[in-house]
Write an enzyme that holds these catalytic residues in place. Sequence first.
Site, PDB file in Angstrom:
ATOM      1  N   ARG A  83      55.651  12.366  -2.614  1.00 17.86           N
ATOM      2  CA  ARG A  83      56.098  13.217  -1.512  1.00 17.86           C
ATOM      3  C   ARG A  83      56.049  12.408  -0.223  1.00 17.86           C
ATOM      4  NH1 ARG A  83      57.910  15.675  -4.984  1.00 17.86           N
ATOM      5  NH2 ARG A  83      57.751  17.904  -5.494  1.00 17.86           N
TER       6      ARG A  83
ATOM      7  N   GLU B 223      63.693  15.698   4.652  1.00 21.29           N
ATOM      8  CA  GLU B 223      64.782  15.466   3.706  1.00 21.29           C
ATOM      9  C   GLU B 223      65.862  16.536   3.877  1.00 21.29           C
ATOM     10  OE1 GLU B 223      62.879  15.247  -0.137  1.00 21.29           O
ATOM     11  OE2 GLU B 223      62.245  13.180   0.207  1.00 21.29           O
TER      12      GLU B 223
ATOM     13  N   HIS C  67      65.455  10.656  -3.054  1.00 18.48           N
ATOM     14  CA  HIS C  67      64.649  11.594  -3.844  1.00 18.48           C
ATOM     15  C   HIS C  67      65.303  11.861  -5.207  1.00 18.48           C
ATOM     16  CE1 HIS C  67      61.468  15.011  -3.415  1.00 18.48           C
ATOM     17  NE2 HIS C  67      61.545  14.568  -4.657  1.00 18.48           N
TER      18      HIS C  67
END
Length: 312
Positions: free
Chosen positions: A230, A259, A278
Amino acid sequence: MKAVLHYRASPGFRSALSAIEGVELAIVDETDDAGFAREIAGAEVLLHVLKPVTAAMMDAAPRLGLIQKIGVGVNTIDLEAARARGVAVCNMPGTNSQAVAEMALTLMLAVLRRVAVFDPQTRAGEGWRPDPAVLDRVGEIGGRTVGFFGFGASASRLAPALEALGARVIYAARAAKPGREDGLRDFDALLAEADILSLHAPLTDETRGILNAAAIARMKPGAMVVNTARGELIDETALAAALRAGHLSGAGLDVFAREPVDPANPLLTLANVVVMPHLAWLTPETLARSMAVAVENCRRLAAGAPLLHRVA
């Protein structure tokens, strides 16, 4: 039973989903708020990927019985709101471990071999005239110490591969892992020993911002950071400063504190940083494993049976 997948699914993913029987499935892009509001109103299951699930979303879905995370981390779900509304929350431990392990290895190698520098130079016909100083900053995994912060399924899959390449593996975790008792370190010792620090911990109140300026200062000069967990584990301003100053030699990042990542993020301007959007978890193989769990939990929800991997 109606389920909503809140994600911009690829053509291959959509094709796989179309083969699911017994579930009326709506696929809604995460940017399509109107479409999501329309589809979630009658849904019993929300298949959640990345966009945060709020109390307001749950209130817009009076029939909702299950929020099924496609993945492991549930920090993007308002768990208290789910509990208050009687909505079950489940995740999928292990389904993406292979993919995340492979991405962490990819980022380690890409940073060590300066792929972000040499790829564009080669495309421009300049790869055979590199800056000699850059050649002095490439390296191998063999002979280095890799420190894992968190030693769950993905780290435990990657560790033997790293050892086969000649690396030494240490880790920080809540408890020693069977057969790896000698590798357990506290966080400060991990920082001091690791040539490559790979983050695999969940985001909690205790881990948020744990790799801050003070922690980075305790790392070895020339060490590197890899994050497939994360983004909010890292103080990105401090990381960028350490990379610019040369205290850290590089970073491989699949996740960011915000994000989609802000194009103005200073980390994106650094040649010693390799970035991904990601996607560590996302492979067709992961999706196949994930959909098997999701379909089974839909079946169990309809039957009133205990759900797999319930976290709330």
